[in-house]
Motif scaffolding. Structure first.
Motif, short mmCIF file in Angstrom:
data_model
loop_
_atom_site.label_atom_id
_atom_site.label_comp_id
_atom_site.label_asym_id
_atom_site.label_seq_id
_atom_site.Cartn_x
_atom_site.Cartn_y
_atom_site.Cartn_z
N LEU A 185 0.95 -1.06 -0.11
CA LEU A 185 0.07 -0.03 -0.07
C LEU A 185 0.83 1.07 0.12
CD1 LEU A 185 -2.51 -1.20 2.72
CD2 LEU A 185 -3.02 -0.51 0.22
N THR A 186 0.65 1.84 -0.90
CA THR A 186 1.71 3.27 -1.15
C THR A 186 0.79 4.47 -0.77
OG1 THR A 186 3.15 2.45 -2.57
CG2 THR A 186 3.05 4.79 -2.63
N LEU A 187 0.99 5.39 0.35
CA LEU A 187 0.31 6.53 0.49
C LEU A 187 0.76 7.72 -0.11
CD1 LEU A 187 -0.32 5.43 4.43
CD2 LEU A 187 -1.89 4.98 2.55
N ALA A 188 0.03 8.33 -0.73
CA ALA A 188 0.49 9.58 -1.19
C ALA A 188 -0.38 10.83 -0.68
CB ALA A 188 0.22 9.67 -2.94
N ALA A 189 0.30 11.02 0.55
CA ALA A 189 -0.39 12.41 1.34
C ALA A 189 0.58 13.11 1.81
CB ALA A 189 -1.14 11.59 2.26
N GLN A 190 0.52 14.14 2.40
CA GLN A 190 1.48 15.00 2.92
C GLN A 190 1.53 14.98 4.51
OE1 GLN A 190 -0.33 18.23 0.69
NE2 GLN A 190 1.75 18.80 -0.29
N ALA A 191 2.57 15.34 5.04
CA ALA A 191 2.38 15.46 6.64
C ALA A 191 1.95 16.96 6.78
CB ALA A 191 3.75 15.40 7.24
N ILE A 192 1.47 17.29 7.99
CA ILE A 192 1.30 18.71 8.49
C ILE A 192 2.20 19.65 8.07
CG2 ILE A 192 0.69 20.11 10.40
CD1 ILE A 192 -0.41 18.03 11.86
N GLY A 193 3.58 19.42 8.18
CA GLY A 193 4.47 20.63 7.84
C GLY A 193 4.65 20.52 6.30
N GLN A 194 4.08 19.69 5.38
CA GLN A 194 4.11 19.97 3.98
C GLN A 194 2.91 20.55 3.38
OE1 GLN A 194 4.79 15.64 3.51
NE2 GLN A 194 6.81 16.14 2.85
N LEU A 195 1.85 20.72 4.02
CA LEU A 195 0.49 21.02 3.49
C LEU A 195 0.39 22.54 2.73
CD1 LEU A 195 -1.82 20.07 6.26
CD2 LEU A 195 -1.58 18.80 4.07
N PRO A 196 0.09 22.78 1.69
CA PRO A 196 -0.23 24.09 1.10
C PRO A 196 -0.74 24.76 1.98
CG PRO A 196 -2.01 22.63 0.06
CD PRO A 196 -0.78 21.67 0.87
N SER A 197 -0.28 26.17 1.96
CA SER A 197 -0.88 27.29 2.70
C SER A 197 -2.58 27.27 2.80
CB SER A 197 -0.54 28.62 2.22
OG SER A 197 -0.88 29.93 3.16
#
Length: 398
Positions: A215-227
């Motif tokens: 299972l490959t998850l393509a999601a951002q961590a909190i610090g990577q989120l767009p403004s």
């Protein structure tokens, strides 16, 4: 769908699923029946239940599914599986398991609910005799008598010196059933017809688990989120991403998917799209992608690489998230632009609007991923492993 709603007092506390022995099945049923009635007596004493449990003793494999069986599966509070070597080769037991699980997952849909399937050891078993994804269910509770783990229920029933340990085992199992039924609090829900479900153990001999799923998850961590992106659905890493999060539903999507895959008979492991890529031929894979992450510089680049040799993709769109609901068309276009080949594969579901829809889409995606993997991967016979002692079921530490 099948099963009729029963009044609350008539609902069975548990459904007993077991495999009949091939030699003199009527004799095997006699011992199972004794255990069933002893267990019902203890549950009735503990709960006051009018209908402590359900056991089917008349239906043969291949016959039409009777109404009373569907009623019991649709109304029971928990499912008790009597594990034996024959259990995992019985198509009928597998179908009961699958039908109950479909009901359970449809009702919980990723909530942090305790498992509603309770394993009970009917015979002494080795680890190799049980599908690998179920090994975590086999830990023998430390409060159970030691003879239960070494002999199984059938053994301690047959051997007179274990009579007291048998009675204690049944009493403790009744307590587990009572407590789990209260924790799960499953309401009535129809179950699929027997003809439409497949045993999760079909096609694999005991000790031969189905292929592991990557299972490959393509999601951002909190610090990577767009403004400006709401952090409510994210965590410190992609593994903590919970796209359908509510106050009751706090299970990360990767963990939820692994839970469903385990009950389908598959082991699985989770990777993140922003980690170094693994060998694409090592295991059949699925991609679970956050539409908000596909335009991330690092993740987007990795997704375009994956799309050259695509895998089935599942994309959650939570309409309860106002930001997602407002930008649905843009986000869908982003997924289609970055993952055109993956989104077009059979079994892909690039627009899933609920945890329940995700759960229902996962088995089809896995099936298509396995078929694709088998067609595109060279299969080599395994070398004979060195002789090693057979693993026993895990027993409590001293």
């Amino acid at each position: 769908m099948a099963g009729r709603r029963q009044v609350e007092e008539a609902r069975p506390h548990f459904f007993l699923s077991y495999a009949r022995p091939r030699y003199r099945p009527e004799d095997g049923d006699r011992w199972v029946s004794k255990f069933f009635h002893d267990l019902c007596q203890d549950i009735s004493q503990a709960t006051g239940a009018r209908n402590p449990g359900f056991m089917d003793r008349q239906i043969d494999v291949g016959t039409e599914w009777p109404d009373q069986l569907a009623d019991a599966l649709a109304n029971c509070r928990v499912f008790v599986a009597l594990f034996s070597p024959a259990y995992f080769t019985s198509e009928y037991c597998g179908k009961e398991w699958a039908a109950f699980l479909k009901r359970y997952y449809a009702q919980t849909a990723g909530l942090d609910s305790p498992p509603a399937i309770i394993p009970a050891l009917w015979t002494r078993m080795e680890m190799a005799e049980i599908p690998e994804p179920l090994h975590s269910m086999q830990n023998i509770p430390p409060e159970f008598p030691p003879a239960y783990g070494s002999e199984g229920l059938y053994g301690i029933m047959k051997l007179g010196r274990f009579r007291e340990q048998y009675k204690e085992t049944v009493l403790r199992l009744a307590t587990v059933i009572k407590d789990r039924a209260a924790e799960c609090a499953l309401p009535f829900s129809e179950v699929p017809s027997l003809a439409t479900v497949q045993s999760p153990f079909a096609g694999a001999a005991p000790g031969s688990p189905r292929p592991a799923i990557r299972l490959t998850l393509a999601a951002q961590a909190i610090g990577q989120l767009p403004s400006g992106r709401d952090t409510y659905y994210y965590g410190r890493t992609a593994r903590e991403w919970t796209p359908f999060r509510t106050e009751k539903h706090t299970m990360p999507i990767g963990y939820f998917a692994r839970q469903v895959l385990s009950e389908l008979g598959h082991d699985s492991f989770v990777a993140s799209a922003d980690e170094p890529p693994q060998d694409p031929g090592g295991a059949p894979g699925l991609l679970v992608v956050d539409p908000w992450a596909v335009k991330d510089r690092v993740i987007g680049k990795r997704l375009r690489q994956i799309d050259r040799d695509p895998v089935q993709v599942l994309a959650p769109f939570n309409y309860e998230d106002p930001q997602t609901a407002k930008r649905v068309e843009t986000l869908r276009a982003d997924v289609a632009e970055v993952l055109p080949n993956a989104a077009a594969l059979n079994g892909s579901a690039p627009h899933l609007t609920s945890a329940r829809a995700f759960r229902e889409a996962l088995p089809k995606a896995v099936h298509e991923a396995l078929m694709r993997h088998l067609k595109t991967t060279d299969v080599h016979p395994p070398q004979a492993p060195p002789s090693t002692p057979r693993r026993r079921l895990q027993e409590p530490e001293a």
